[in-house]
Design a protein around this motif. Structure first.
Motif, PDB file in Angstrom:
ATOM      1  N   THR A 129      32.738  -1.900  -5.057  1.00 13.89           N
ATOM      2  CA  THR A 129      31.763  -2.991  -5.008  1.00 13.89           C
ATOM      3  C   THR A 129      30.756  -2.737  -3.887  1.00 13.89           C
ATOM      4  N   GLN A 130      29.538  -3.212  -4.082  1.00 15.01           N
ATOM      5  CA  GLN A 130      28.496  -3.056  -3.060  1.00 15.01           C
ATOM      6  C   GLN A 130      28.843  -3.781  -1.757  1.00 15.01           C
TER       7      GLN A 130
ATOM      8  N   GLY B  55      29.127   0.900  -4.027  1.00 14.98           N
ATOM      9  CA  GLY B  55      30.552   1.203  -4.098  1.00 14.98           C
ATOM     10  C   GLY B  55      30.770   2.708  -4.148  1.00 14.98           C
ATOM     11  N   GLY B  56      31.680   3.210  -3.332  1.00 15.99           N
ATOM     12  CA  GLY B  56      32.002   4.632  -3.329  1.00 15.99           C
ATOM     13  C   GLY B  56      31.002   5.480  -2.577  1.00 15.99           C
ATOM     14  N   ALA B  57      29.902   4.891  -2.098  1.00 15.70           N
ATOM     15  CA  ALA B  57      28.854   5.696  -1.461  1.00 15.70           C
ATOM     16  C   ALA B  57      29.097   5.835   0.040  1.00 15.70           C
TER      17      ALA B  57
ATOM     18  N   GLY C 270      32.010  -8.784  -1.594  1.00 12.37           N
ATOM     19  CA  GLY C 270      32.383  -9.865  -2.495  1.00 12.37           C
ATOM     20  C   GLY C 270      31.821 -11.138  -1.901  1.00 12.37           C
ATOM     21  N   GLY C 271      32.638 -12.132  -1.748  1.00 14.63           N
ATOM     22  CA  GLY C 271      32.120 -13.374  -1.172  1.00 14.63           C
ATOM     23  C   GLY C 271      32.357 -13.462   0.324  1.00 14.63           C
ATOM     24  N   THR C 272      32.993 -12.467   0.901  1.00 14.80           N
ATOM     25  CA  THR C 272      33.423 -12.668   2.279  1.00 14.80           C
ATOM     26  C   THR C 272      32.573 -11.898   3.269  1.00 14.80           C
ATOM     27  N   PHE C 273      32.475 -12.480   4.430  1.00 17.18           N
ATOM     28  CA  PHE C 273      31.739 -11.878   5.507  1.00 17.18           C
ATOM     29  C   PHE C 273      32.696 -10.981   6.300  1.00 17.18           C
ATOM     30  N   GLN C 274      32.282  -9.767   6.557  1.00 18.04           N
ATOM     31  CA  GLN C 274      33.141  -8.827   7.264  1.00 18.04           C
ATOM     32  C   GLN C 274      32.502  -8.473   8.593  1.00 18.04           C
TER      33      GLN C 274
END
Lengths: 158, 934
Positions: B743-744, B775-777, B804-808
């Motif tokens: 996922t991006q 994703g994967g990059a 996704g929906g979460t802030f990291q």
């Protein structure tokens, strides 16, 4: 190819059920085969041979359970006959082990000391006993009294 | 009459011996006879028809093909006599084929029987549907059977058959079974007077509830009250349904299974009643048996094991879980093999519950004993599974040792699986990676044939990624290779590791480059082509590592057996490597044959293999997810192997203010693979807050003090790799951000943070990166570094993004340390001590005495001092065991000369490190940095 098919079927079905019931003698002659899944004749023959191979090498010190492809076989030996039930790996071993014994006690009562030849010559009656106790891969009736009463009623119709 | 025929057939078969020909002859004669009867002019009466159809069935069951008689069998279905109908249905059930013409006729007969209101005929018809269960039958009867099932006047035995018949049709063609009013009435069959009806209905409800849990929710309370009535009944209450003094064991099992389709009941009354039932079942297990017969104990234990399954399924009552575990513990020593087997199997799932994991662990000795003494391989297999499931950091050394010793005698059928399990446990719970290396080499020695590629690839990956074990690994494989007969897998591992790290042990005259080469080459001719190809690569790496053996290796490559090898791959390697060694300059060789970069950490390929082997939904998966859950319970600092739950664990020491103050702590036990510092904080939602540095990140940081490339950070989303170079007071660092997901990452913003103290001394310049990482990059960021003046702190790299929906939010220390600006200075003994004396002012010297945290290996130490940046001065110190180094720290404003001396004390496992420079802060900082490396 057969192996794969069985594996696929296993994944597709979620319900727990008996896949087949086999009664074999020590030489590998089938005395009863009741299938609860669709197999073609070649597959059935192959399964019969494999079950015989895995079960007969085990001795009394071994468990009554043996892993078999993606399933397990619950079996018990009575004199020269092996009674085998093939179920899912998560199913209750002891419940099926005693289901076998319950079935054997009914046969014994019905045929008055059952022996291998009773199963051979009365095969059509044995199927009736099986259907009274197991249906659609499930345990249908566990009361010996009720099963025998029904069997005697049916016999009276012959 | 029939029996006589069968008897005759059978006897004659016996009399004729085993002659297949004679049997076929006899059968063919009979078949011809039957055929002629069927085709005869005279219409057969019902009795004869039944007789011949039955004979055909018998012949079929003897194993002969039957290709006629179907029509006659179908005719029998419409007979009014039970025996004729029964044989007809049996023939159809056993010999059904999908001849559409016949199916229509069969269905017609079934329809008539279902409508006959004769319970015997209805039963035959239902049994036939349940046996055949074809789609055509589902189309014809799926609407009809529910009506039969719930009709008020249906006989009990017909209800039983109808319930299971419907179950069969639902399994084959769920789309054809309409849900409707009948479902609620079916649920109430759980209250039926007739326990046979309840037994059949429970199976049906369980299957339906798996697919439509909402619709059958009411079954929970009904099942609980039914179960409660059964388990509290006296052994005579249920009469017919009491089996060897156990009340309705099969029905109890089925009800307990039905309850496993649902979470624990929400209604406290129902829940309390269920808990009582489960306690009663557990209590009964402790009561003296009512009969000595095995049937009694089996039936009782069937219920007990199902109750334990439900307790495990709910995984919410610690008290019940521990009681279950104790009960199973008793079974572990039972004289019945069946019970020992089942107890091991059931404990395996208990081991993964956080409530019972510790209780399971107390049985370790019994389980190990089972591994040694059980006669049945399947029981031993369960013991292996259980040991694997109960393994954690506290008992890993013991369990791995026991599994290794079992492996020596283990059955061939389970060796590969044990090898995989040992390899996984050794990696997962390695505190000390030398132990890991020893374990894997032992695996290869004991069961080399069963060590798959995944296992030996993995050991190489780990050695390459962990520089603290490389010297040890080189030494250990070197020793293992000296065995006269060693497994080819060892040659592969040995070849690879010596090719990369042989230099770390080359200082010892017993493992000089030439000896290493000769040792490997002595195995060459016994190996398969892929191994030989690998060894050729090792040789060319030796050419780079050890110029002194170059001529020897060139001779080998030049020999006919290499250059003219019949195998294309080997020949090509020999030609290319020979050419490379001849034409390439030392620099080019060094670049081409540079040490392998660290491998990106992914899920262990071994674990993937074990999962594949075991099928998708087995203990392993379950056990893995649960194990992660139990991290806190075990207390130990568990590594987070590819965990998902760790993501939601807030960092325990969320000290935002202490951000810059974290000094590089001494390297503790190295973090396990994939661990790194886990700094993801999903709870902080404000983008302006920088995530705190979590414990563990210092370890990773410390690893970069003596090297420039590698993986700095990794979690399940993101990997950060580094590659850097320094020259005088300037440096350049490439940071690689890898998106490990599919996922991006959005708003991806890495920020470099220098504290106020650091800012004037260290200049960092970089450009922002693209805010979207596919994703994967992998994206790359270049940081230009200038050291203005000496400095102590390290900059912090903070990364924020949305996944996704979460802030990291992740923070790591960037390993830009003062020693990176070292230029080595070679000098003679005399010069060294002269300068050493010049720097004798107390402010110029910093000394540290500390305990060794890694094995005290001379070669490793040398490599680290060189990696630190100073020159390693040989034959300078009068004591040859000591190490001395010299170099100059370049900053923009000044240059600072540094001398260092490291004195190991092998006996005490201690070091004394002395740093002398012209500036106290520099001595202090360099001493801190270098002390953490040993």
């Amino acid at each position: 190819m057969r192996l794969k098919r069985l594996g696929e079927l296993c994944k597709r079905r979620e319900g727990l059920e008996i896949r087949f019931i086999l009664i074999q003698n020590r030489a590998g002659k089938t005395r009863l085969a009741k299938w609860y899944m669709q197999f073609d004749d070649d597959e059935k023959q192959k399964l019969i041979e494999e079950v015989h191979a895995v079960v007969t090498v085990r001795d009394a010190k071994h468990t009554n359970f043996v892993e078999f492809r993606n399933f397990k076989i619950i079996y018990r030996r009575y004199a020269g006959l092996y009674f085998c039930i093939c179920v899912d790996v998560n199913d209750n071993n002891l419940a099926y082990l005693e289901a076998i014994h319950n079935f054997v006690e009914v046969l014994n009562e019905y045929f008055h000391n059952v022996c291998e030849l009773d199963l051979v010559f009365n095969f059509y009656k044995v199927y009736t006993v099986v259907d009274e106790m197991f249906l659609a891969g499930e345990i249908r009736e566990t009361s010996q009294t009720k099963v025998l009463k029904q069997l005697l009623m049916l016999q009276s119709l012959e | 009459m029939l029996v006589q025929f069968f008897q005759r057939t059978h006897d004659s078969l016996l009399l004729l011996g085993k002659s297949k020909e004679a049997e076929i002859k006899r059968i063919n004669k009979e078949l011809a006879n039957i055929r002629s009867k069927f085709k005869g002019d005279k219409a057969l009466d019902g009795y004869s028809k039944k007789k011949y159809v039955c004979k055909l069935l018998f012949i079929f069951l003897l194993g002969h093909d039957i290709d006629f008689g179907h029509m006659e069998a179908v005719n029998l279905l419409s007979s009014n006599r039970y025996t004729e109908k029964q044989i007809g249905y049996l023939f159809i059930s056993v010999l059904v084929n999908s001849n559409s013409e016949l199916i229509r006729l069969i269905n017609n007969a079934i329809k008539n029987d279902l409508a006959s209101r004769n319970p015997t005929f209805m039963g035959l018809a239902l049994h036939c549907i349940a046996s055949v269960g074809s789609r055509e039958m589902a189309e014809a009867f799926a609407g009809e059977i529910p009506k039969v099932l719930v009709a008020g006047d249906t006989m009990d035995s017909v209800k039983q058959s109808a319930a299971l018949c419907l179950l069969r049709l639902y399994r084959t063609s769920p789309d054809l079974v309409p849900m409707g009013d009948w479902t609620s009435r079916v649920v109430h069959l759980l209250n039926d007077q007739h326990l046979g009806v309840v037994t059949a209905a429970t199976s049906l409800i369980t299957t339906l509830a798996q697919k439509n849990p909402e619709e059958f929710k009411t079954s929970v309370s009904l099942a609980v009250s039914r179960l409660s009535r059964i388990v509290t009944s006296a052994s005579t209450d249920l009469q017919d349904y009491t089996y060897y003094f156990v009340p309705a064991p099969w029905l109890s099992v089925k009800l307990l299974r039905l309850l496993q389709c649902y979470p624990p009941p929400e209604d406290p009354a129902v829940r309390g009643r269920l808990t009582e039932c489960l306690e009663t079942i557990l209590n009964k297990a402790q009561e003296p048996p009512k009969s000595k017969k095995v049937q009694h104990s089996n039936a009782k234990n069937a219920v007990l094991f199902e109750a334990i399954s439900l307790i495990i399924h709910h995984d919410s009552e610690p008290n019940l879980l521990v009681r279950a575990c104790n009960q199973l513990g008793q079974f572990l020593q039972h004289r019945e093999t069946n019970l020992r087997y089942l107890a091991l199997e059931s404990m395996c799932t208990l081991a993964s519950s956080e409530f019972s994991h510790e209780a399971v662990k107390t049985h370790i000795e019994t389980v190990i004993n089972a591994l040694k003494t059980e006669r049945d391989v399947s029981v031993r297999q369960r013991a292996v599974d259980l040991l694997y499931a109960m393994c954690d950091r506290s008992n890993a050394p013991q369990i791995v040792a026991e599994m290794l010793s079992y492996l020596e005698t283990a059955d061939y059928s389970i060796r590969e699986e044990i090898v995989l399990k040992v390899a996984i446990l050794a990696e997962k719970y390695a505190v000390d990676y030398t132990w890991y290396v020893d374990t894997i080499l032992n695996l290869i020695r004991i069961a080399g044939d069963y060590v798959s590629e995944e296992v030996w690839y993995r050991v190489i990956q780990i050695v390459i990624n962990r520089d603290d074990v490389q010297g040890y690994a080189a030494k250990t494989v070197f020793e293992a290779l000296q065995a006269p007969a060693c497994h080819e897998n060892l040659v592969k591992v040995g070849g690879y590791i010596l090719g990369e790290f042989g230099n770390l042990i080359a200082g010892d005259p017993r493992s000089s480059p030439l000896i290493q080469f000769n040792l490997l080459h002595s195995k060459f001719h016994l190996c398969s082509v892929p191994t030989r190809a690998l060894l050729l690569s090792t040789y060319i790496k030796f050419v780079n590592l050890f110029p002194e053996v170059k001529p020897t290796i060139q001779d080998v490559l030049r020999s006919d057996s290499q250059l003219r090898n019949a195998d294309v791959e080997l020949q090509q390697r020999a030609v290319e490597y020979l050419r490379l060694s001849t034409v390439a300059s030392t620099d080019i060789l060094a670049t081409v044959l540079e040490e392998m970069p660290p491998f990106p950490e992914r899920e262990s390929s071994i674990l993937a293999k074990l999962k594949k082997k075991k099928g998708p939904s087995t203990v392993t998966d379950l056990e893995d997810t649960k194990r992660e859950r139990s991290v806190d319970v075990n207390g130990g600092p568990e590594p987070a192997p590819a965990s998902t739950s760790a993501m939601s664990t807030p960092s325990p020491s969320a000290d935002l203010l202490g951000l810059g103050a974290a000094p590089p702590a001494p390297a503790g036990p190295p973090p396990s693979s994939g661990g790194g510092g886990l700094l993801v904080d999903v709870f902080s939602d404000s983008a302006s807050v920088v995530a705190p540095l979590a414990p563990g990140s210092e370890d990773n940081f410390a690893r970069f003090v003596c090297k420039n490339n590698g993986v700095l950070f990794e979690n399940q989303l993101l990997q950060i790799g580094l590659k850097s170079e320094f020259r005088q007071n300037l440096g350049r660092m490439f940071i690689f951000y890898g998106n490990k997901t599919s996922t991006q990452f959005l708003n991806f913003t890495p920020t470099l943070i220098c504290s106020d103290d650091l800012q004037p001394n260290l200049n960092l310049q970089t450009k922002p990166v693209d805010p979207t990482v596919e994703g994967g990059a992998q994206v790359q960021q270049v940081v230009n570094i200038e050291c203005v003046s000496d400095f102590t702190e390290a900059p912090v790299l903070n990364i924020q993004f949305r996944y996704g929906g979460t802030f990291q939010n992740v923070s790591v220390q960037l390993p830009i340390t003062l020693n990176k600006f070292f230029q080595p200075t070679e000098m003679a003994s005399q010069d060294f001590f002269q300068r050493w004396k010049q720097l004798s002012n107390p402010q110029q010297e910093v000394q540290n005495i500390f305990k060794a945290k890694h094995p005290m290996d001379t070669e490793v130490t040398k490599a680290k001092i060189i990696g630190f940046g100073s020159a390693l001065l040989e034959e300078v110190d009068p004591n040859p065991a000591n190490f001395v180094g010299a170099g100059i720290i370049h900053t923009k404003t000044t240059q600072i000369g540094c001398l260092l001396r490291l004195e190991p004390n092998l006996q005490a496992q201690m070091y004394r490190l002395t740093l002398r420079t012209s500036k106290e802060a520099v001595s202090q900082r360099l001493c801190e940095l270098l002390s953490a490396q040993f």
